[in-house]
Design a protein around this motif. Structure first.
Motif, PDB file in Angstrom:
ATOM      1  N   TYR A  22       0.574  -1.159   0.316  1.00 19.42           N
ATOM      2  CA  TYR A  22       0.332  -0.045  -0.101  1.00 19.42           C
ATOM      3  C   TYR A  22       1.015   1.048  -0.119  1.00 19.42           C
ATOM      4  O   TYR A  22       0.999   2.223  -0.881  1.00 19.42           O
ATOM      5  CB  TYR A  22      -1.482  -0.015   1.197  1.00 19.42           C
ATOM      6  CG  TYR A  22      -1.550   1.470   1.450  1.00 19.42           C
ATOM      7  CD1 TYR A  22      -2.843   1.211   0.621  1.00 19.42           C
ATOM      8  CD2 TYR A  22      -1.574   2.246   2.212  1.00 19.42           C
ATOM      9  CE1 TYR A  22      -3.859   2.357   0.929  1.00 19.42           C
ATOM     10  CE2 TYR A  22      -1.677   3.711   2.619  1.00 19.42           C
ATOM     11  CZ  TYR A  22      -3.244   3.497   1.768  1.00 19.42           C
ATOM     12  OH  TYR A  22      -3.994   4.715   1.897  1.00 19.42           O
ATOM     13  N   TRP A  23       1.788   1.210   1.028  1.00 17.98           N
ATOM     14  CA  TRP A  23       2.894   2.262   0.769  1.00 17.98           C
ATOM     15  C   TRP A  23       3.836   2.561  -0.935  1.00 17.98           C
ATOM     16  O   TRP A  23       3.683   3.185  -1.168  1.00 17.98           O
ATOM     17  CB  TRP A  23       3.697   1.905   1.556  1.00 17.98           C
ATOM     18  CG  TRP A  23       4.936   3.322   2.299  1.00 17.98           C
ATOM     19  CD1 TRP A  23       5.018   4.883   2.062  1.00 17.98           C
ATOM     20  CD2 TRP A  23       6.549   2.750   1.674  1.00 17.98           C
ATOM     21  NE1 TRP A  23       6.134   4.933   2.035  1.00 17.98           N
ATOM     22  CE2 TRP A  23       7.874   3.659   1.586  1.00 17.98           C
ATOM     23  CE3 TRP A  23       7.062   1.884   2.143  1.00 17.98           C
ATOM     24  CZ2 TRP A  23       8.846   4.083   1.430  1.00 17.98           C
ATOM     25  CZ3 TRP A  23       8.873   1.111   1.926  1.00 17.98           C
ATOM     26  CH2 TRP A  23       8.843   2.398   1.386  1.00 17.98           C
ATOM     27  N   ARG A  24       4.408   1.428  -0.990  1.00 17.59           N
ATOM     28  CA  ARG A  24       4.672   1.526  -2.348  1.00 17.59           C
ATOM     29  C   ARG A  24       3.726   1.871  -3.330  1.00 17.59           C
ATOM     30  O   ARG A  24       4.111   3.026  -3.964  1.00 17.59           O
ATOM     31  CB  ARG A  24       5.586   0.594  -2.904  1.00 17.59           C
ATOM     32  CG  ARG A  24       6.184   0.732  -3.889  1.00 17.59           C
ATOM     33  CD  ARG A  24       6.264  -0.927  -4.359  1.00 17.59           C
ATOM     34  NE  ARG A  24       4.798  -1.058  -4.944  1.00 17.59           N
ATOM     35  CZ  ARG A  24       5.421  -2.808  -5.705  1.00 17.59           C
ATOM     36  NH1 ARG A  24       6.736  -3.490  -5.559  1.00 17.59           N
ATOM     37  NH2 ARG A  24       3.927  -3.135  -5.587  1.00 17.59           N
ATOM     38  N   GLU A  25       2.641   1.926  -3.838  1.00 18.04           N
ATOM     39  CA  GLU A  25       1.819   2.037  -4.480  1.00 18.04           C
ATOM     40  C   GLU A  25       1.276   3.702  -4.097  1.00 18.04           C
ATOM     41  O   GLU A  25       0.738   4.467  -4.975  1.00 18.04           O
ATOM     42  CB  GLU A  25       0.670   1.094  -5.132  1.00 18.04           C
ATOM     43  CG  GLU A  25       1.209  -0.489  -5.153  1.00 18.04           C
ATOM     44  CD  GLU A  25       2.030  -0.174  -6.456  1.00 18.04           C
ATOM     45  OE1 GLU A  25       1.943   0.798  -7.000  1.00 18.04           O
ATOM     46  OE2 GLU A  25       2.970  -0.982  -6.750  1.00 18.04           O
ATOM     47  N   MET A  26       1.023   3.707  -3.042  1.00 16.18           N
ATOM     48  CA  MET A  26      -0.295   5.649  -2.598  1.00 16.18           C
ATOM     49  C   MET A  26       1.025   6.157  -3.593  1.00 16.18           C
ATOM     50  O   MET A  26       0.506   6.703  -3.325  1.00 16.18           O
ATOM     51  CB  MET A  26      -0.288   4.730  -0.849  1.00 16.18           C
ATOM     52  CG  MET A  26      -1.094   6.063  -0.847  1.00 16.18           C
ATOM     53  SD  MET A  26      -2.651   5.800  -1.189  1.00 16.18           S
ATOM     54  CE  MET A  26      -3.602   7.622  -0.319  1.00 16.18           C
ATOM     55  N   THR A  27       1.890   5.810  -2.838  1.00 21.43           N
ATOM     56  CA  THR A  27       2.863   6.925  -2.749  1.00 21.43           C
ATOM     57  C   THR A  27       3.125   7.097  -4.706  1.00 21.43           C
ATOM     58  O   THR A  27       3.273   8.096  -5.355  1.00 21.43           O
ATOM     59  CB  THR A  27       4.549   7.113  -2.553  1.00 21.43           C
ATOM     60  OG1 THR A  27       5.358   6.024  -2.283  1.00 21.43           O
ATOM     61  CG2 THR A  27       4.073   7.328  -0.675  1.00 21.43           C
ATOM     62  N   LYS A  28       3.824   5.794  -5.176  1.00 18.11           N
ATOM     63  CA  LYS A  28       3.929   5.934  -6.352  1.00 18.11           C
ATOM     64  C   LYS A  28       2.633   6.781  -7.325  1.00 18.11           C
ATOM     65  O   LYS A  28       3.023   7.521  -8.290  1.00 18.11           O
ATOM     66  CB  LYS A  28       3.493   4.581  -7.394  1.00 18.11           C
ATOM     67  CG  LYS A  28       4.677   4.956  -8.366  1.00 18.11           C
ATOM     68  CD  LYS A  28       5.302   3.174  -8.738  1.00 18.11           C
ATOM     69  CE  LYS A  28       4.144   2.404  -9.305  1.00 18.11           C
ATOM     70  NZ  LYS A  28       4.470   0.801  -9.661  1.00 18.11           N
ATOM     71  N   ILE A  29       1.022   6.647  -6.855  1.00 16.92           N
ATOM     72  CA  ILE A  29       0.512   6.984  -7.279  1.00 16.92           C
ATOM     73  C   ILE A  29      -0.138   7.879  -7.285  1.00 16.92           C
ATOM     74  O   ILE A  29      -0.894   9.244  -8.468  1.00 16.92           O
ATOM     75  CB  ILE A  29      -1.181   6.413  -7.277  1.00 16.92           C
ATOM     76  CG1 ILE A  29      -1.199   4.976  -8.311  1.00 16.92           C
ATOM     77  CG2 ILE A  29      -2.601   6.650  -7.661  1.00 16.92           C
ATOM     78  CD1 ILE A  29      -1.928   4.167  -7.036  1.00 16.92           C
ATOM     79  N   ASN A  30      -0.030   8.504  -6.136  1.00 15.57           N
ATOM     80  CA  ASN A  30       0.521  10.418  -5.919  1.00 15.57           C
ATOM     81  C   ASN A  30       1.555  11.442  -6.271  1.00 15.57           C
ATOM     82  O   ASN A  30       1.505  11.936  -6.451  1.00 15.57           O
ATOM     83  CB  ASN A  30       0.157  10.272  -4.430  1.00 15.57           C
ATOM     84  CG  ASN A  30      -1.576   9.685  -4.742  1.00 15.57           C
ATOM     85  OD1 ASN A  30      -2.632  10.514  -4.855  1.00 15.57           O
ATOM     86  ND2 ASN A  30      -1.971   8.548  -3.838  1.00 15.57           N
ATOM     87  N   GLU A  31       2.041  10.641  -7.186  1.00 15.56           N
ATOM     88  CA  GLU A  31       3.857  11.021  -7.436  1.00 15.56           C
ATOM     89  C   GLU A  31       4.730  11.943  -5.511  1.00 15.56           C
ATOM     90  O   GLU A  31       4.761  12.747  -5.966  1.00 15.56           O
ATOM     91  CB  GLU A  31       3.483  11.643  -8.324  1.00 15.56           C
ATOM     92  CG  GLU A  31       3.264  11.257  -9.835  1.00 15.56           C
ATOM     93  CD  GLU A  31       3.278  11.845 -10.535  1.00 15.56           C
ATOM     94  OE1 GLU A  31       3.311  13.308 -10.530  1.00 15.56           O
ATOM     95  OE2 GLU A  31       2.969  11.277 -11.618  1.00 15.56           O
TER      96      GLU A  31
END
Length: 148
Positions: A22-31
């Motif tokens: 979740y951390w990896r994807e959340m930060t990636k999606i929101n740049e």
């Protein structure tokens, strides 16, 4: 008792792995490239959840820890860790979304409650373990006396 400890370890493993994803994807999606509480949530779940419950499981297998005591320990520890972990995930998500409420003092308050409960539960566990060690020593003495 052993099954309850095993299930707790498994649950925290799943939560730890899921929160890392979740951390990896959340930060990636929101740049998002800054610091966030999400980065430490998965290690808290894995270290304070998985590893602790596996260690307690091993100790419960070796020493005569009372069922009632182990049940209360598991409930209190899971509750304290849920407060800590939950506040990290929520605050981290709010930080990634850059919402003003992320800076609210309530998040450290929730995490602090969780840490206080974890601390108290550790003290309780050491008392449980000390009692189990005394029972184990008495059983060993009795077995030696019967065998003599």
């Amino acid at each position: 008792m052993l099954n309850r400890l095993f299930l707790s370890a498994g649950t925290w493993t799943a939560l730890g792995l899921a929160s890392g994803l979740y951390w990896r994807e959340m930060t990636k999606i929101n740049e998002f490239t800054g610091d966030t509480m999400l980065s430490g949530a998965h290690t808290h779940a894995l270290a304070l959840g998985t590893l602790v419950f596996l260690a307690v499981l091993a100790l419960a297998k070796v020493f005569p820890i009372a069922e009632k005591s182990a049940k209360l320990f598991t409930i209190l520890y899971n509750t304290g860790l849920a407060f800590t972990f939950g506040s990290m995930v929520v605050k981290g998500t709010l930080q990634v979304l850059e919402l003003d409420i992320a800076t609210s003092a309530m998040w450290p308050g929730f995490a602090g409650l969780g840490h206080m409960l974890l601390t108290g539960t550790w003290v309780y566990f050491f008392l449980i373990l000390r009692k189990a060690l005394k029972v184990d020593a008495a059983q060993a003495r009795d077995a030696a006396t019967v065998g003599a």
